[in-house]
Design a protein around this motif. Sequence first.
Motif, short mmCIF file in Angstrom:
data_model
loop_
_atom_site.label_atom_id
_atom_site.label_comp_id
_atom_site.label_asym_id
_atom_site.label_seq_id
_atom_site.Cartn_x
_atom_site.Cartn_y
_atom_site.Cartn_z
N ASP A 87 0.88 -1.17 0.00
CA ASP A 87 0.00 0.00 0.00
C ASP A 87 0.91 1.22 0.00
OD1 ASP A 87 -1.68 2.13 0.49
OD2 ASP A 87 -2.59 1.27 2.27
N ARG A 89 0.56 4.91 -0.03
CA ARG A 89 -0.31 6.07 0.13
C ARG A 89 -1.66 5.89 -0.57
NH1 ARG A 89 4.62 7.61 -0.51
NH2 ARG A 89 4.48 8.19 -2.69
N GLY A 90 -2.28 4.72 -0.33
CA GLY A 90 -3.61 4.46 -0.88
C GLY A 90 -3.63 3.75 -2.22
N SER A 91 -2.49 3.58 -2.86
CA SER A 91 -2.41 2.83 -4.11
C SER A 91 -1.85 1.45 -3.84
CB SER A 91 -1.50 3.54 -5.12
OG SER A 91 -2.04 4.77 -5.50
N VAL A 93 0.26 -1.45 -5.03
CA VAL A 93 1.34 -1.57 -6.00
C VAL A 93 1.90 -2.99 -5.97
CG1 VAL A 93 3.62 -0.70 -6.66
CG2 VAL A 93 1.92 0.88 -5.70
N ASP A 124 6.64 4.19 -12.76
CA ASP A 124 5.36 4.67 -13.27
C ASP A 124 5.36 4.47 -14.78
OD1 ASP A 124 3.11 6.06 -14.10
OD2 ASP A 124 3.45 7.74 -12.75
N GLU A 151 0.45 3.48 -14.45
CA GLU A 151 0.40 2.17 -13.81
C GLU A 151 1.67 1.99 -12.99
OE1 GLU A 151 -0.10 -2.55 -14.94
OE2 GLU A 151 -0.19 -1.06 -16.52
N LEU A 152 1.52 1.83 -11.67
CA LEU A 152 2.66 1.70 -10.78
C LEU A 152 3.05 0.25 -10.58
CD1 LEU A 152 1.70 4.27 -7.99
CD2 LEU A 152 3.11 4.64 -10.03
#
Length: 141
Positions: free
Chosen positions: A53, A55-57, A59, A85, A89-90
């Motif tokens: 996680d 910061r909310g994404s 990955v 990036d 898309e990370l």
Amino acid sequence: MAATSSNDALQMVTFMLGREEYAVDVMEVREFVDMIPVTKLANAPGHVEGVIDLRGSVVPVISLRKQFGLPAVEDGTFTCIAVMDFGGELKGFVIDEVTDVIRVQRSTILPPLDVGGEPWVEGILNLENRLVVVMDLKHLA
């Protein structure tokens, strides 16, 4: 890497994986994250460590050591996750150590050798008597 004329300067981040040095276009690097706990995913390919996680994404994290068949080692002081990036898309890639940020002329990147057609190899840099493999990590994600 961005398509521009062959003499344009590029900034690249170099990093170690085992005893080999690699480079990626700095424009694809979002950030480097210290090793944090990775949530495992059931039935994921062996080189996929899991997800984090950020910061909310969510990955996905890929072990380049496993991807390349290198022996496993304990995470060291400098082991980190390179968050890349690719057009929004990370993807995260575990690397052993960030070594430098360099500026090179695109024309100094030698074409990849035809020894297996690895799509992630963009070329080879010869820097001060050391060879650096230029990677396009989106082909490994």
